[in-house]
Design a protein around this motif. Structure first.
Motif, PDB file in Angstrom:
ATOM      1  N   LYS B   3      -9.575 -11.826   6.408  1.00  0.00           N
ATOM      2  CA  LYS B   3      -9.942 -10.638   6.052  1.00  0.00           C
ATOM      3  C   LYS B   3     -10.095 -10.911   4.513  1.00  0.00           C
ATOM      4  O   LYS B   3      -9.853 -11.205   3.419  1.00  0.00           O
ATOM      5  N   LEU B  24     -13.800   0.449  -7.209  1.00  0.00           N
ATOM      6  CA  LEU B  24     -12.531   0.546  -6.124  1.00  0.00           C
ATOM      7  C   LEU B  24     -12.257   2.133  -6.293  1.00  0.00           C
ATOM      8  O   LEU B  24     -12.321   3.481  -5.849  1.00  0.00           O
ATOM      9  N   ARG B  26     -12.576   4.135  -8.864  1.00  0.00           N
ATOM     10  CA  ARG B  26     -13.259   5.524  -9.256  1.00  0.00           C
ATOM     11  C   ARG B  26     -12.497   5.396 -11.502  1.00  0.00           C
ATOM     12  O   ARG B  26     -12.220   6.254 -11.528  1.00  0.00           O
ATOM     13  N   THR B  48     -12.373  -3.717   3.448  1.00  0.00           N
ATOM     14  CA  THR B  48     -11.088  -2.565   3.426  1.00  0.00           C
ATOM     15  C   THR B  48      -9.911  -3.179   2.408  1.00  0.00           C
ATOM     16  O   THR B  48      -9.264  -4.212   3.007  1.00  0.00           O
ATOM     17  N   ARG B  49      -9.571  -2.026   2.025  1.00  0.00           N
ATOM     18  CA  ARG B  49      -8.349  -2.886   0.664  1.00  0.00           C
ATOM     19  C   ARG B  49      -7.358  -2.218   1.202  1.00  0.00           C
ATOM     20  O   ARG B  49      -6.754  -2.032   2.378  1.00  0.00           O
ATOM     21  N   ASP B  50      -6.544  -3.833   1.354  1.00  0.00           N
ATOM     22  CA  ASP B  50      -5.123  -3.592   1.688  1.00  0.00           C
ATOM     23  C   ASP B  50      -4.168  -2.575   1.310  1.00  0.00           C
ATOM     24  O   ASP B  50      -3.770  -2.905   0.464  1.00  0.00           O
ATOM     25  N   VAL B  51      -3.614  -1.294   2.216  1.00  0.00           N
ATOM     26  CA  VAL B  51      -3.126  -0.719   1.810  1.00  0.00           C
ATOM     27  C   VAL B  51      -1.968  -1.095   1.559  1.00  0.00           C
ATOM     28  O   VAL B  51      -0.883  -0.581   0.260  1.00  0.00           O
ATOM     29  N   THR B  52      -1.497  -2.130   2.273  1.00  0.00           N
ATOM     30  CA  THR B  52       0.323  -2.563   1.745  1.00  0.00           C
ATOM     31  C   THR B  52       0.143  -2.955   0.445  1.00  0.00           C
ATOM     32  O   THR B  52       1.211  -2.810  -0.556  1.00  0.00           O
ATOM     33  N   ALA B  53      -0.407  -4.055  -0.110  1.00  0.00           N
ATOM     34  CA  ALA B  53      -0.638  -4.409  -1.065  1.00  0.00           C
ATOM     35  C   ALA B  53      -0.745  -3.384  -1.704  1.00  0.00           C
ATOM     36  O   ALA B  53      -0.092  -3.645  -2.979  1.00  0.00           O
ATOM     37  N   ASP B 319      -3.044   9.371   2.352  1.00  0.00           N
ATOM     38  CA  ASP B 319      -3.794   8.413   2.115  1.00  0.00           C
ATOM     39  C   ASP B 319      -5.773   9.280   1.516  1.00  0.00           C
ATOM     40  O   ASP B 319      -6.468   8.393   1.491  1.00  0.00           O
ATOM     41  N   GLY B 320      -5.454   9.887   1.107  1.00  0.00           N
ATOM     42  CA  GLY B 320      -6.484  10.926   1.025  1.00  0.00           C
ATOM     43  C   GLY B 320      -7.447  10.747   2.062  1.00  0.00           C
ATOM     44  O   GLY B 320      -9.101  11.116   2.052  1.00  0.00           O
ATOM     45  N   GLU B 321      -7.076  10.452   3.586  1.00  0.00           N
ATOM     46  CA  GLU B 321      -7.964  10.953   4.424  1.00  0.00           C
ATOM     47  C   GLU B 321      -7.880  12.686   4.718  1.00  0.00           C
ATOM     48  O   GLU B 321      -7.322  13.410   4.159  1.00  0.00           O
TER      49      GLU B 321
END
Lengths: 354, 354
Positions: B3, B24, B26, B48-53, B319-321
Motif C-alpha cells: 500500500k 491532503l 487542505r 488511501t490515507r491510513d486512517v488508523t495511523a 470521518d467526514g463521509e
DNA sequence: CTCAAAATGATAGACGTCTATCAAAAAATG
DNA sequence: CATTTTTTGATAGACGTCTATCATTTTGAG
C-alpha cells in the motif's frame, strides 16, 4: 479518563516498559511475580492494547481472499458486490480484500485456485466449498501455513476449516413450511420443488419443510428439477392439472425462471388460483416477482451480512480471538412484498477526504 | 504491491512530503499546479490515507454516548446489552462508548442529560428521542458544537438531527397484516391492539396493517391499551365473547403480559380456538411465548443491528463521509418459532491477547 | 562469597501520519 | 533589479506499539 497505555500499566505494576511488553507479548523470561503484577495492573486499569498502533508498528495488514463462483446466477453476483463494498469500506483499516473468480460447480477449478493461493501471503481465505479430495488437500495445505480458511454458503467437513458462515438450512425449510401451514390451515395440497436432494443444503431445507408442515395437508412428492427451468415449468403445469386446488409451492433451490413462467400462466387463467409460493434468495427476478405479487414470500440468506460476518470472523481469528460456537449461523430472513429491503444498499459513501 | 504511503505520493508527484501533506489536509498555500500533480499521483497510485495511523498521530479517539431509557421493558435492556457488547468490541479501535441511563418517558429528564453532555468532548450522541422544546434546544446546542446527534428507535423532526436509525414502522405494520391475511384467506375477524395511536410509531404500524389486510375480513376497531396489561387481557376476553371465531390478533405495542395471560386461558378452553397472533420485539417473555406456540409470529427491530448501524453511522460522519439516504432504515424482521435466532449472541469473545 | 544464569531496565528505530517551524527557493510586485 | 510575497523543502517530535540490543541488577547454585 484517558485510555491507559502500556506505559501506564508498567508504571502501575512497578516494572519497566520492557517487562510489561514481555508479559503482554509472551516473550518469556519474566519472573512469575512480575507476570502477576503486570496482569493485575492490566486488569485494574482496564488496559486494552491499541490494536491499530500495534498493527502499524508490526507493519501488519490483513490480506484476505474471497473465492466466489463465477456468475452461477445472480446470487453470487450479489455476493461479489457485497465483497467489493466491504473491501472499499475497510481499505483504510489495513484490510486488503481480493476477489478471485472460480469456475462454478467445478471442484478441480476451485482446487487449482486454492493451490495458487498458497504462497501469496494471505491471512485468510473464504470459499464456497465443493467437496473433493483435492480441494480438501489444498485447504489442509493452506491451514498448515497458518492461513485461516472459512467456508461460505456451502460447507466441507467441519474439522477441515476454521469456521463456516452460512444459512441454517433446516430453519429455512421450517420457515417455509410454517408459511404454507399458516396459509392453508384447513388442509390443502403443497408441492415442494428442489434442485437436487443430493445437495445437502436442499436436503436439509426439505427436511425442515416437512417438519413444519403441521396442518392436515397433502405434501406431494418432491420434484427434483436439476436446475433446469423447463423441468420446473412442466412440473408445475402437470401438478396443477392433477391437483387444481394446489394451495402452496415451496421452491427449494434456484432456477426460478421456469417457476415464474408457469405462475404467469396461472395468473392469466381462469381455471386455477395462484397458490401461495415460497422460495429462496431475494435477487433480481425473484425481487420483481415478489414485488408484483407473483410469489408470496422469499427466504433470504443475506449475502451482504454473510460477507460482513465472514470478515469479522477472519479478523477476529487473525487477532487471536476465538469465535463463539454458532457465530457463523445465519438465521434465515423472511420477506414479503411489505418488508422487502431496498435493492443494493452499499455502505456509507466516501465524502471529501478529511 | 504494498500500500502506497504519502511519501510515495509525494515522490510520484515530484514534490516534498510537506507539500503532499498540505494538499491532503487542505492546509492551503499550495500552487494550483502542485495541487493537481499531487491529486493526480493520489489517483494514479490509488492512495488511501491510513486512517488508523492518522488517528494515532492526532491522538484522536471517538467518544460516543448512548442515552438509553432506564428499563421500560426488556427491549431497552437488550439495547443496552448490545451497546455494551459493541463497546467492548471496538475498545481496541480507539472508540469509546458511554452509556447513560435516562428516565423513561420523561422529556425533561432526557433534556437534562443532553445538556450535561455539552462539555464532555463527545463526537456523537445517540438518543431515543422524546420531542419537547427543551430537548430540541439541547440537541441544537450540541450540534452547534459539532457533536453529531443520531436518533434511535424514535425520531424528532428530520432537520434537527444528523440521522435517524430506526424501524420502518409502516413496513412493520404491513408485514403483520400480510401474515394475518395469509392465515385467513377465506375471511375472518382480526383484532388490532395498540398502546396509543398518539404515538407515531404505533399509528404508522396500524396504518400499514390496514393497508395490507387485503382479504375479506372484519378488522375490529383498534383497542388502545395504554400499556396496561389488564386492559389488554380484558379486551381480548370480551372480544372473544363477542366474536368466538376470532382469527387473528395484532399487538402493535408492548405490554404483552396481559395478552399472554388471556391467550393461555384460550389455550386451555375448549370453546375457543387460538387465533393467529402477531406482535413486536423478540425479547424475554415474547421469545418464550413464540417458542411454546402461544403466539405465531414476531416482528423484530433487531436492536443489536440498530446499534451497530448507529455506530457505523457516527464513525462515518466523524470521518467526514456522507450517509446514503436511507442508511438508517431498519427493515423489520419476521420470526416464527422456526427461524428464531438464538438469544443474546454477543460478538466474538476475546481469547488470549495475542 | 563467587560466579553464572535469570530477570529487568533503558533505550533506539521503526510503522504512517499529523503538526509545527524554519529556511530556502521561486514568483510576483514595484 | 531589489523587495516582498508565495510556494516549497527539510526536518523534528509526537501518537502507542513492536522488536531488538545492551547494560545492569537480582537470584540461585555451588
Amino acid at each position: 479518563m484517558v485510555k491507559p497505555t502500556l506505559m501506564d500499566v508498567a508504571a502501575a505494576a512497578g516494572v519497566s516498559y520492557a517487562t510489561a511488553d514481555r508479559v503482554l507479548n509472551r516473550r518469556g523470561g519474566v519472573a512469575e511475580k512480575s507476570v502477576l503484577r503486570v496482569l493485575a495492573a492490566i486488569e485494574q486499569l482496564g488496559y486494552t492494547r491499541d490494536v491499530t498502533a500495534a498493527n502499524l508498528a508490526r507493519g501488519r495488514s490483513y490480506n484476505y481472499a474471497f473465492l466466489i463462483p463465477a456468475q452461477a446466477g445472480t446470487f453470487f453476483g450479489e455476493m461479489r458486490a457485497a465483497v467489493k463494498a466491504e473491501a472499499k469500506a475497510r481499505a483504510s483499516q489495513r484490510i486488503n480484500i481480493m476477489i478471485e473468480e472460480v469456475p462454478a460447480f467445478n471442484s478441480d477449478g476451485l482446487a487449482e485456485v486454492l493451490e495458487s493461493c498458497i504462497d501469496r501471503d494471505l491471512s485468510g481465505i473464504c470459499l464456497v466449498a465443493i467437496d473433493s479430495p483435492r480441494v480438501r488437500k489444498a485447504i489442509q495445505a493452506l491451514r498448515a501455513k497458518d492461513v485461516f480458511v472459512l467456508t461460505l454458503v456451502a460447507d466441507t467437513q467441519s474439522d477441515s476449516r476454521d469456521a463456516y458462515i452460512g444459512l441454517d438450512n433446516l430453519a429455512a425449510g421450517r420457515t417455509a413450511g410454517r408459511v404454507l401451514s399458516l396459509a392453508s390451515r384447513d388442509g390443502g395440497v403443497v408441492l415442494p420443488i428442489a434442485g437436487s436432494l443430493d445437495a445437502t443444503d436442499h436436503a436439509l431445507r426439505f427436511k425442515g419443510f416437512k417438519q413444519a408442515i403441521t396442518f392436515d395437508a397433502t405434501v406431494l412428492p418432491v420434484i427434483e428439477s436439476f436446475d433446469r427451468p423447463e423441468n420446473v415449468a412442466d412440473a408445475v403445469r402437470s401438478t396443477l392439472e392433477a391437483h387444481p386446488n394446489l394451495t402452496g409451492i415451496y421452491s427449494i433451490g434456484s432456477g426460478q425462471n421456469g417457476l415464474f413462467a408457469a405462475l404467469k400462466e396461472v395468473q392469466k387463467s381462469v381455471t386455477y388460483q395462484l397458490p401461495v409460493v415460497v422460495l429462496h434468495d431475494l435477487v433480481g427476478s425473484v425481487r420483481t416477482a415478489l414485488a408484483i405479487g407473483l410469489v408470496d414470500a422469499v427466504i433470504d440468506q443475506k449475502p451482504d451480512q454473510q460477507i460482513a460476518r465472514a470478515l469479522d470472523a477472519m479478523k477476529a481469528l487473525s487477532d487471536g480471538e476465538t469465535l463463539p460456537p454458532d457465530f457463523g449461523t445465519i438465521v434465515p430472513s423472511l420477506y414479503f412484498q411489505d418488508n422487502m429491503p431496498s435493492a443494493p444498499a452499499d455502505g456509507p459513501e466516501k465524502g471529501p477526504s478529511l
